[in-house]
Motif scaffolding. Structure first.
Motif, PDB file in Angstrom:
ATOM      1  N   TYR A 132       0.798  -1.229   0.000  1.00 26.32           N
ATOM      2  CA  TYR A 132       0.000   0.000   0.000  1.00 26.32           C
ATOM      3  C   TYR A 132       0.832   1.282   0.000  1.00 26.32           C
ATOM      4  O   TYR A 132       0.260   2.372   0.056  1.00 26.32           O
ATOM      5  CB  TYR A 132      -0.930   0.015   1.223  1.00 26.32           C
ATOM      6  CG  TYR A 132      -1.942  -1.102   1.223  1.00 26.32           C
ATOM      7  CD1 TYR A 132      -3.030  -1.084   0.345  1.00 26.32           C
ATOM      8  CD2 TYR A 132      -1.813  -2.186   2.075  1.00 26.32           C
ATOM      9  CE1 TYR A 132      -3.949  -2.119   0.331  1.00 26.32           C
ATOM     10  CE2 TYR A 132      -2.730  -3.224   2.069  1.00 26.32           C
ATOM     11  CZ  TYR A 132      -3.797  -3.184   1.197  1.00 26.32           C
ATOM     12  OH  TYR A 132      -4.702  -4.209   1.179  1.00 26.32           O
ATOM     13  N   THR A 133       2.155   1.185  -0.030  1.00 27.32           N
ATOM     14  CA  THR A 133       2.976   2.396  -0.002  1.00 27.32           C
ATOM     15  C   THR A 133       4.119   2.306  -1.002  1.00 27.32           C
ATOM     16  O   THR A 133       4.476   1.230  -1.479  1.00 27.32           O
ATOM     17  CB  THR A 133       3.583   2.642   1.390  1.00 27.32           C
ATOM     18  OG1 THR A 133       4.546   1.623   1.685  1.00 27.32           O
ATOM     19  CG2 THR A 133       2.517   2.648   2.473  1.00 27.32           C
ATOM     20  N   PHE A 274      -4.353  12.490  10.134  1.00 27.75           N
ATOM     21  CA  PHE A 274      -2.971  12.294   9.718  1.00 27.75           C
ATOM     22  C   PHE A 274      -2.825  11.516   8.409  1.00 27.75           C
ATOM     23  O   PHE A 274      -1.748  11.511   7.826  1.00 27.75           O
ATOM     24  CB  PHE A 274      -2.211  11.580  10.842  1.00 27.75           C
ATOM     25  CG  PHE A 274      -2.203  12.366  12.119  1.00 27.75           C
ATOM     26  CD1 PHE A 274      -1.312  13.415  12.306  1.00 27.75           C
ATOM     27  CD2 PHE A 274      -3.121  12.093  13.122  1.00 27.75           C
ATOM     28  CE1 PHE A 274      -1.314  14.166  13.467  1.00 27.75           C
ATOM     29  CE2 PHE A 274      -3.138  12.835  14.296  1.00 27.75           C
ATOM     30  CZ  PHE A 274      -2.237  13.875  14.461  1.00 27.75           C
ATOM     31  N   LEU A 275      -3.891  10.882   7.961  1.00 26.11           N
ATOM     32  CA  LEU A 275      -3.835  10.177   6.685  1.00 26.11           C
ATOM     33  C   LEU A 275      -4.074  11.136   5.531  1.00 26.11           C
ATOM     34  O   LEU A 275      -4.898  12.046   5.615  1.00 26.11           O
ATOM     35  CB  LEU A 275      -4.887   9.071   6.643  1.00 26.11           C
ATOM     36  CG  LEU A 275      -4.520   7.780   7.388  1.00 26.11           C
ATOM     37  CD1 LEU A 275      -5.773   6.969   7.651  1.00 26.11           C
ATOM     38  CD2 LEU A 275      -3.517   6.971   6.580  1.00 26.11           C
ATOM     39  N   ARG A 276      -3.374  10.926   4.452  1.00 26.41           N
ATOM     40  CA  ARG A 276      -3.626  11.712   3.254  1.00 26.41           C
ATOM     41  C   ARG A 276      -4.911  11.217   2.587  1.00 26.41           C
ATOM     42  O   ARG A 276      -5.399  10.117   2.896  1.00 26.41           O
ATOM     43  CB  ARG A 276      -2.450  11.579   2.297  1.00 26.41           C
ATOM     44  CG  ARG A 276      -2.321  10.191   1.693  1.00 26.41           C
ATOM     45  CD  ARG A 276      -1.057  10.079   0.869  1.00 26.41           C
ATOM     46  NE  ARG A 276      -1.023   8.803   0.169  1.00 26.41           N
ATOM     47  CZ  ARG A 276       0.043   8.342  -0.467  1.00 26.41           C
ATOM     48  NH1 ARG A 276       1.162   9.065  -0.476  1.00 26.41           N
ATOM     49  NH2 ARG A 276       0.001   7.188  -1.088  1.00 26.41           N
ATOM     50  N   PRO A 277      -5.486  11.981   1.673  1.00 25.13           N
ATOM     51  CA  PRO A 277      -6.670  11.491   0.951  1.00 25.13           C
ATOM     52  C   PRO A 277      -6.357  10.171   0.244  1.00 25.13           C
ATOM     53  O   PRO A 277      -5.350  10.033  -0.439  1.00 25.13           O
ATOM     54  CB  PRO A 277      -6.952  12.612  -0.046  1.00 25.13           C
ATOM     55  CG  PRO A 277      -6.415  13.848   0.615  1.00 25.13           C
ATOM     56  CD  PRO A 277      -5.178  13.386   1.341  1.00 25.13           C
ATOM     57  N   GLY A 278      -7.215   9.182   0.441  1.00 22.68           N
ATOM     58  CA  GLY A 278      -7.001   7.879  -0.144  1.00 22.68           C
ATOM     59  C   GLY A 278      -6.012   7.010   0.608  1.00 22.68           C
ATOM     60  O   GLY A 278      -5.679   5.917   0.154  1.00 22.68           O
ATOM     61  N   GLY A 279      -5.538   7.471   1.782  1.00 17.88           N
ATOM     62  CA  GLY A 279      -4.623   6.671   2.592  1.00 17.88           C
ATOM     63  C   GLY A 279      -5.328   5.464   3.184  1.00 17.88           C
ATOM     64  O   GLY A 279      -6.546   5.449   3.363  1.00 17.88           O
ATOM     65  N   PHE A 361      -9.217  -0.327   5.518  1.00 18.49           N
ATOM     66  CA  PHE A 361     -10.053   0.842   5.279  1.00 18.49           C
ATOM     67  C   PHE A 361      -9.240   1.859   4.493  1.00 18.49           C
ATOM     68  O   PHE A 361      -8.022   1.769   4.407  1.00 18.49           O
ATOM     69  CB  PHE A 361     -10.483   1.487   6.597  1.00 18.49           C
ATOM     70  CG  PHE A 361     -11.293   0.606   7.509  1.00 18.49           C
ATOM     71  CD1 PHE A 361     -12.681   0.631   7.465  1.00 18.49           C
ATOM     72  CD2 PHE A 361     -10.673  -0.231   8.429  1.00 18.49           C
ATOM     73  CE1 PHE A 361     -13.432  -0.163   8.315  1.00 18.49           C
ATOM     74  CE2 PHE A 361     -11.412  -1.034   9.283  1.00 18.49           C
ATOM     75  CZ  PHE A 361     -12.806  -0.992   9.224  1.00 18.49           C
ATOM     76  N   ARG A 362      -9.918   2.846   3.958  1.00 16.27           N
ATOM     77  CA  ARG A 362      -9.204   4.001   3.417  1.00 16.27           C
ATOM     78  C   ARG A 362     -10.000   5.254   3.704  1.00 16.27           C
ATOM     79  O   ARG A 362     -11.193   5.205   4.044  1.00 16.27           O
ATOM     80  CB  ARG A 362      -8.943   3.878   1.918  1.00 16.27           C
ATOM     81  CG  ARG A 362     -10.155   3.929   1.016  1.00 16.27           C
ATOM     82  CD  ARG A 362      -9.703   4.147  -0.438  1.00 16.27           C
ATOM     83  NE  ARG A 362     -10.805   3.986  -1.360  1.00 16.27           N
ATOM     84  CZ  ARG A 362     -11.698   4.918  -1.615  1.00 16.27           C
ATOM     85  NH1 ARG A 362     -11.649   6.072  -0.992  1.00 16.27           N
ATOM     86  NH2 ARG A 362     -12.664   4.699  -2.499  1.00 16.27           N
ATOM     87  N   THR A 363      -9.337   6.381   3.568  1.00 11.61           N
ATOM     88  CA  THR A 363     -10.001   7.665   3.719  1.00 11.61           C
ATOM     89  C   THR A 363     -10.584   8.092   2.376  1.00 11.61           C
ATOM     90  O   THR A 363     -10.305   7.495   1.331  1.00 11.61           O
ATOM     91  CB  THR A 363      -9.010   8.733   4.210  1.00 11.61           C
ATOM     92  OG1 THR A 363      -7.913   8.807   3.280  1.00 11.61           O
ATOM     93  CG2 THR A 363      -8.468   8.371   5.580  1.00 11.61           C
ATOM     94  N   ALA A 364     -11.404   9.139   2.405  1.00 15.59           N
ATOM     95  CA  ALA A 364     -11.973   9.670   1.176  1.00 15.59           C
ATOM     96  C   ALA A 364     -10.867  10.106   0.218  1.00 15.59           C
ATOM     97  O   ALA A 364      -9.781  10.518   0.639  1.00 15.59           O
ATOM     98  CB  ALA A 364     -12.890  10.853   1.487  1.00 15.59           C
TER      99      ALA A 364
END
Length: 407
Positions: A132-133, A274-279, A361-364
């Protein structure tokens, strides 16, 4: 089955190869129940702080909410085209136990790491980080224990930051990172001491919106590993199987099940800052049995993530058993084997645990003006020494700090 891929070829946009995200970019509305909603729980938490309540089942209404059709969140049209697909979250199998836990940690962790009661498998972290990174990106663990997430991220060329409740494990995590640096993996990595529920006041503002991935795990209640020894005339003795001071009710590992879910939901919500969008957030979790009754913690954590505003995209299997040519070779601990033997003698046909669930999960994918404003108002302030000296703030509902299940 899919084994861990090489760090250089992996990036956060390539995960369809192991499990194509097929859920919509949507989530259910929060279920306001004290068992998972920190705000709804506020009125009752003060009373329970004086003496923890007994473990309670999660209400059936909460489990039913998992089947509720999702509702839109803050993604606008024109995002990832995969968001238009429908169906259940994707599933893939991670072959993360081809080598034993001891072999995975050999020469890469200091001896003091062995004493932690519940350590995350390094290969689970390596698979998630590689998958994922990209190299150079930031990986976060809000309950980092001995620093497994941080160590494996650094060894794969990523930056890392973690928070840990117990001062002893903060020191061990730093020692493991120091060992990695001495072996040539000199990437940025920091450990902070404090309560993961107070994440936005613990981490400096430089980390806001920067993390590409979170890898973590909540405490598993009584399901820890530990060590055993045989003493003449005393039989088998357990040691290193408990979290710190069991009387510390501020530690998530020592509180009732409903309060554990409430605290972990609060941590998940804070991670969005702290997560970037789509993190992505990868959470390792497994069910356990209490008085022969199955506690379906993975499904409960799935509900917690949705309540925290995260988007579930995958539910994977990380093997705890070696995948042989025709079957699985269990790597159960002494405690697990002893427990299964006793349960079978009592007439319950149980089997050794062969896997953990990995909820992803992910963020928006993008922030609306409302979400951006909320993030700006919750930016954390810089606290004291960079590497974890300051004491965390007092929990507003009577708790002090939060611990973790695995490292």
């Amino acid at each position: 089955m899919n084994g861990p891929r090489s760090a250089d070829s992996a990036h956060h946009g390539s995960h369809p190869q192991d499990g194509v995200p097929v859920t919509h970019d949507r989530t259910t509305q929060p279920v306001r129940h004290p068992s998972i909603d920190p705000d709804a729980h506020a009125s009752t938490d003060t009373a329970s702080a004086a003496g923890d309540e007994p473990t309670q089942r999660i209400p059936r209404a909460l489990m039913s909410a998992l089947d509720t059709p999702p509702t839109p969140v803050d993604n606008s049209p024109g995002g990832d085209p995969r968001d238009g697909r429908s169906g259940s979250a994707a599933v893939s199998v991670w072959t993360t136990a081809q080598a034993s836990p001891a072999a995975q940690r050999k020469n890469t962790y200091v001896p003091e790491s062995t004493a932690h009661p519940a350590k995350m498998l390094p290969e689970v972290v390596r698979h998630a980080v590689a998958h994922y990174t990209r190299p150079g990106e930031l990986v976060l663990d809000p309950m980092c224990g001995i620093g497994t997430t941080l160590v494996e991220a650094v060894r794969l060329g990523r930056r890392a930051v973690g928070v840990e409740y117990e001062p002893h494990w903060v020191g061990v995590a730093k020692a493991n990172l120091k060992l990695a640096r001495e072996q040539g993996f000199d990437h940025e990595a920091r450990v902070f001491h404090g309560d993961a529920r107070q994440l936005v006041t613990l981490l400096p503002s430089e980390y806001v919106g920067q993390a590409a991935l979170v890898v973590t795990s909540p405490p598993y209640g009584p399901s820890t590993h530990g060590q055993v020894a045989v003493a003449p005339g005393a039989g088998v003795q357990k040691y290193h199987h408990l979290y710190g001071n069991t009387l510390d009710r501020g530690n998530l590992a020592n509180i009732g099940h409903h309060r554990l879910l409430a605290g972990f939901t609060r941590i998940l919500a804070a991670l969005r800052t702290f997560l970037r969008p789509g993190g992505h957030i990868a959470i390792t979790i497994r069910p356990w049995r209490e008085h022969a009754e199955l506690i379906d913690l993975p499904s409960q954590i799935l509900a917690c993530g949705r309540t925290a505003g995260l988007i579930p995209v995958e539910r994977n299997v990380a093997l705890l058993a070696r995948a042989a040519e025709t079957d699985l070779v269990a790597r159960g601990s002494f405690f697990q084997r002893d427990f299964i033997r006793k349960q079978r003698e009592a007439g319950l046909p149980l089997h050794l645990i062969a896997h953990e669930d990995v909820l992803v999960f992910r963020t928006a994918l993008r922030k609306t003006a409302t979400a951006a404003a909320a993030s700006a108002t919750s930016r954390p302030r810089l606290r004291g020494p960079a590497d974890a000296g300051a004491q965390p703030p007092v929990h507003p509902h009577g708790g002090v700090r939060a611990g973790r299940r695995a490292a």
